[in-house]
Write a protein that holds these residues in place. Structure first.
Motif, PDB file in Angstrom:
ATOM      1  N   LEU A  71       0.751  -1.234  -0.085  1.00 26.69           N
ATOM      2  CA  LEU A  71      -0.015   0.011  -0.011  1.00 26.69           C
ATOM      3  C   LEU A  71       1.049   1.153   0.017  1.00 26.69           C
ATOM      4  O   LEU A  71       0.253   2.605  -0.287  1.00 26.69           O
ATOM      5  CB  LEU A  71      -0.845  -0.041   1.272  1.00 26.69           C
ATOM      6  N   GLU A  75      -0.179   4.814  -1.652  1.00 24.15           N
ATOM      7  CA  GLU A  75      -0.343   6.095  -0.842  1.00 24.15           C
ATOM      8  C   GLU A  75       0.628   6.967  -1.675  1.00 24.15           C
ATOM      9  O   GLU A  75       0.384   8.199  -1.465  1.00 24.15           O
ATOM     10  CB  GLU A  75       0.276   5.809   0.467  1.00 24.15           C
ATOM     11  N   ARG A  78      -1.355   8.418  -4.476  1.00 22.20           N
ATOM     12  CA  ARG A  78      -2.209   9.332  -3.895  1.00 22.20           C
ATOM     13  C   ARG A  78      -1.903  10.710  -3.746  1.00 22.20           C
ATOM     14  O   ARG A  78      -2.364  11.672  -4.195  1.00 22.20           O
ATOM     15  CB  ARG A  78      -3.058   8.799  -2.925  1.00 22.20           C
ATOM     16  N   MET A 250      -8.086   3.710   0.576  1.00 24.97           N
ATOM     17  CA  MET A 250      -6.972   2.942   1.074  1.00 24.97           C
ATOM     18  C   MET A 250      -7.438   1.750   2.200  1.00 24.97           C
ATOM     19  O   MET A 250      -6.971   0.695   2.026  1.00 24.97           O
ATOM     20  CB  MET A 250      -6.096   3.726   1.860  1.00 24.97           C
TER      21      MET A 250
END
Length: 323
Positions: A71, A75, A78, A250
């Motif tokens: 992740l 992130e 993002r 997320m």
């Protein structure tokens, strides 16, 4: 000491990992959750960025595994998808960003392993699909990003985003508009964190109804209990860094990953790729149901809420499902 990377003649020089960018430019409340340290423009559509992945980040495993959580790729993407429009594309600071879809692939053999301090990641970013709204400001775009460590590409990611003014966002969300803190846990049964590939109970973002729960009565006694999105810790420093009026993307990605790990009895735990498409907002209540179907090296998933499917996707893995 300032750590730097030298670019080619077509790229900016002196990319720095010394300090983070302003947290407001990546929509983070805590400075500790800011991953970007530098972003420089190469030309009209290309950017070069630096990100710092710390071993102290809440997603980093404490069981001896030396690789960062997948992740972290999402992130970082993002944050790039917020910083670049705000800093370089004239998007106003109070704009709300909505993710339409996101994907990533990783090369397990090339992924950086953390040693001391933090991992310095270089990002090569390309912007496509720029769309302008009626007022001339950027209304949407797509990002395509390569992630490098020690000069080698170890991941690729991308996705689309829409940008809404506060007025348009309020019209879309209606009475749910605002900075609502996620509600307390619905009190569902929690799987053992170890079965989900997480280190702490607070990292669990799924739950299931008990044997005599309402969901079990609907599905029948012979069926496995349904899995629902339900964060154990609504104040989690990574998943809920700031207040929100809907389930963050997320959290959806991690809920799908955890559900796949549980459904495959741990065989599918660490994805090497994912694709998620968001059709609408996923609300906190009622908790969204997760349907996942493992098959060899993939696991298809979808979320169900109030008779609709707000999001769906597929997870990819390096190793096939064990017999």
């Amino acid at each position: 000491m300032d750590a730097r990377i030298r670019g080619t003649a077509a790229e900016p020089r002196d990319l720095s990992w010394s300090r983070t960018v302003p947290r407001e430019l990546v929509h983070r409340a805590s400075v500790a959750e800011v991953l970007l340290t530098d972003v420089q423009r190469v030309d009209a559509t290309r950017f070069l960025a630096a990100a710092c992945w710390s071993r102290s980040h809440p997603t980093f495993p404490v069981d001896g595994h030396a690789a960062h959580h997948p992740l972290m790729v999402v992130e970082t993407l993002r944050q790039l998808g917020i910083f670049i429009p705000l800093r370089y594309l004239g998007v106003p600071m109070d704009t709300r960003m909505l993710i339409t879809d996101v994907f990533f692939t990783t090369d397990p053999g090339a992924q950086p392993h953390a040693t001391h301090g933090a991992t310095q990641v270089t990002c090569r970013v390309r912007v496509t699909g720029l769309r302008a709204g009626s007022d001339g400001t950027t209304a949407g775009l797509r990002l395509h990003t390569e992630f490098l460590a020690d000069g080698a590409v170890f991941a690729r990611a991308g996705g689309g985003a829409r940008f809404l003014s506060p007025e348009r966002y309020a019209a879309l969300r209606g009475p749910l508009t605002g900075t609502c803190q996620p509600p307390a846990s619905a009190g569902l049964l929690r799987p053992d964190p170890a079965r989900l590939g997480v280190s702490h109970a607070r990292d669990v973002v799924i739950g299931r109804a008990g044997p005599e729960g309402e969901g079990q009565r609907r599905r029948g006694r012979g069926d496995p209990p349904e899995m629902l999105v339900d964060a154990a810790d609504p104040w989690h420093p990574f998943f809920f860094d700031h207040a929100t009026d809907h389930v963050p993307g997320m959290v959806l990605l991690e809920a799908a990953r955890q559900a796949a790990a549980l459904a495959s009895d741990g065989a599918l735990s660490r994805p090497t790729g994912v694709r998620l498409t968001a059709l609408r907002f996923t609300e906190f209540t009622p908790p969204a149901r997760i349907v996942c179907v493992p098959h060899h090296r993939t696991c298809a998933f979808r979320f169900e809420q109030d008779g609709e499917c707000p999001a769906f996707g597929v997870l990819h893995y390096q190793s096939p499902l064990r017999a």
